[in-house]
Scaffold this active site. Structure first.
Site, PDB file in Angstrom:
ATOM      1  N   GLU A  43     -29.646 -22.204 -56.859  1.00  0.00           N
ATOM      2  CA  GLU A  43     -30.793 -22.773 -56.139  1.00  0.00           C
ATOM      3  C   GLU A  43     -31.961 -21.800 -56.102  1.00  0.00           C
ATOM      4  O   GLU A  43     -33.115 -22.200 -56.209  1.00  0.00           O
ATOM      5  CB  GLU A  43     -30.388 -23.172 -54.705  1.00  0.00           C
ATOM      6  CG  GLU A  43     -29.512 -24.408 -54.644  1.00  0.00           C
ATOM      7  CD  GLU A  43     -30.192 -25.647 -55.226  1.00  0.00           C
ATOM      8  OE1 GLU A  43     -31.431 -25.732 -55.188  1.00  0.00           O
ATOM      9  OE2 GLU A  43     -29.474 -26.513 -55.762  1.00  0.00           O
ATOM     10  N   TYR A 126     -35.630 -26.411 -47.792  1.00  0.00           N
ATOM     11  CA  TYR A 126     -35.110 -27.104 -48.974  1.00  0.00           C
ATOM     12  C   TYR A 126     -33.834 -26.423 -49.490  1.00  0.00           C
ATOM     13  O   TYR A 126     -32.809 -27.066 -49.740  1.00  0.00           O
ATOM     14  CB  TYR A 126     -36.178 -27.121 -50.084  1.00  0.00           C
ATOM     15  CG  TYR A 126     -35.605 -27.562 -51.403  1.00  0.00           C
ATOM     16  CD1 TYR A 126     -35.535 -28.910 -51.719  1.00  0.00           C
ATOM     17  CD2 TYR A 126     -35.088 -26.635 -52.311  1.00  0.00           C
ATOM     18  CE1 TYR A 126     -34.966 -29.331 -52.911  1.00  0.00           C
ATOM     19  CE2 TYR A 126     -34.517 -27.042 -53.496  1.00  0.00           C
ATOM     20  CZ  TYR A 126     -34.462 -28.383 -53.790  1.00  0.00           C
ATOM     21  OH  TYR A 126     -33.882 -28.780 -54.968  1.00  0.00           O
ATOM     22  N   ASP A 144     -38.229 -31.729 -51.944  1.00  0.00           N
ATOM     23  CA  ASP A 144     -39.131 -30.861 -52.707  1.00  0.00           C
ATOM     24  C   ASP A 144     -40.111 -31.780 -53.436  1.00  0.00           C
ATOM     25  O   ASP A 144     -40.131 -32.991 -53.183  1.00  0.00           O
ATOM     26  CB  ASP A 144     -38.342 -29.971 -53.686  1.00  0.00           C
ATOM     27  CG  ASP A 144     -37.697 -30.773 -54.803  1.00  0.00           C
ATOM     28  OD1 ASP A 144     -37.653 -32.026 -54.716  1.00  0.00           O
ATOM     29  OD2 ASP A 144     -37.245 -30.163 -55.792  1.00  0.00           O
TER      30      ASP A 144
END
Ligand code: SF4
Length: 365
Positions: A43, A126, A144
């Site tokens: 991520e 996020y 996002d």
């Protein structure tokens, strides 16, 4: 025509999107694991970086740092070196600091609580939602740019999506339609739809598994949404950089200061100065003032282009042969051909390549 997604419609929409995702998802390395460390690393790497660029870095990084404990006890310089080429180096610094906190405060396990995850360096809303939903099945929806675009089209929302009130509305909407029984797959399905089908400029509505519920497609306005954001005007900058070379082919690298950090990501860099006029003159003056070096010794090694956000940078490299490198506290003096062993930015790498090319063509200039 498709109406606003509600009630039974949401349930059918979820089933359809999840089924599509499970059948059509790309086979990516971080999708073969639920290990929080590996999901977290992916991520962070995927922020502002394309999937194809992340894949080889991800494998190399895990070879060198296979567990959070290994990452936590390694020098930050090693982490930055492995990050080289991905850019946005603050991500790597935060990753390293977060690894140390995870080992010190969470017994080496990425925390499963949202507040604890958000307290770690480099973890925003996020990223926390993505990691916690995928690894622990926590019901947090991601939002996002990709997911916001999908939601805006599904509900035919006009206007700037990043306007605070509109963004909060999208967050609430993302949470409302989240498949709470499979939040990890759901979040990835929304992201996959945005990345593969509901594309920014040319949405592939004909191939879309959820077209039935999409208001923008029904209204024929999918390509117009979301509204384009005003981009900052590009700023052109010329940077004159000096590759000092001593008789043993060693060079001088400095730590970038706060102003230079935007260009060199707070990594090692060559002595350099922004030039309003002739770069050679500006650099000669800079070297004279800073190190007492003579202007005539700057030999042009060529230009290259570099861009950082809205800055378009001309990198004008010069080779400066010296008998002895200046002694600067905290500086490094590696061999020019061995710079890859240090964490340097892409800009510094381009400058080094220009200098090496020039030196190989004109070894005695
Ligand atoms: Fe996006 Fe078109 Fe699918 Fe709507 S139908 S979600 S605009 S790809």
């Amino acid at each position: 025509m498709a109406g606003k997604l509600t009630g039974a419609g949401i349930a059918a929409f979820r089933r359809k999107l999840l089924a599509w995702y499970r059948g059509a998802k790309r086979d990516l390395p971080w999708r073969r694991t639920r290990d929080p460390y590996r999901i977290w690393l992916a991520e962070i790497m995927l922020q502002q970086t394309r999937v194809a660029a992340v894949i080889p870095h991800y494998a190399r990084f895990l070879d060198r740092f296979p567990a959070v404990e290994v990452l936590a006890r390694s020098p930050v310089e090693d982490v930055l070196r492995l990050w080289s080429g991905l850019g946005y180096y603050s991500r790597a610094r935060n990753l390293h600091r977060a690894a140390q906190e995870i080992v010190a405060r969470h017994a080496g396990q990425f925390p499963s609580e949202l507040s604890a995850a958000l307290a770690l360096p480099g973890i925003g809303r996020y990223t926390a939602a993505a990691i916690l939903s995928i690894t622990y099945g926590e019901p947090h929806a991601v939002l996002d740019g990709n997911v916001a675009r999908v939601l805006a089209r599904l509900d035919a929302i006009r206007g700037d999506l990043r306007a605070p009130a509109r963004w909060r509305g999208l967050e609430a909407r993302a949470q409302e339609i989240l498949a709470r029984r499979a939040p990890g797959d759901w979040n990835q399905a929304m992201m996959e739809l945005g990345a593969m089908v509901c594309l920014p400029k040319t949405p592939r509505c004909d191939a879309c598994p959820v077209r039935l519920w999409c208001r923008a497609a029904a209204l024929g306005i999918a390509g117009e949404l979301p509204a384009a954001r005003a981009k900052p005007k590009p700023v052109r900058v010329t940077l004159a950089a000096a590759v000092l070379v001593d008789p043993r082919h060693r060079t001088l690298l400095l730590q970038s200061n706060a102003r230079e950090a935007a260009l060199f990501s707070r990594l090692w860099q060559f002595p350099a100065v922004e030039a309003d006029g002739d770069p050679r003159t500006a650099l000669a003056l800079h070297l004279q003032n800073k190190f007492g070096l003579r202007a005539a010794d700057c030999v042009p090694a060529g230009d290259s282009r570099h861009s950082v956000t809205f800055r378009q940078i001309r990198l004008a490299a010069f080779v400066v042969r010296v008998k002895r490198l200046p002694r600067i506290a905290g500086a490094r003096t590696p061999k020019l051909a061995e710079l890859h062993r240090l964490p340097i930015s892409n800009a510094a790498r381009k400058i080094a390549e220009q200098a090496l090319r020039m030196l190989s063509q004109r070894p005695h200039s």
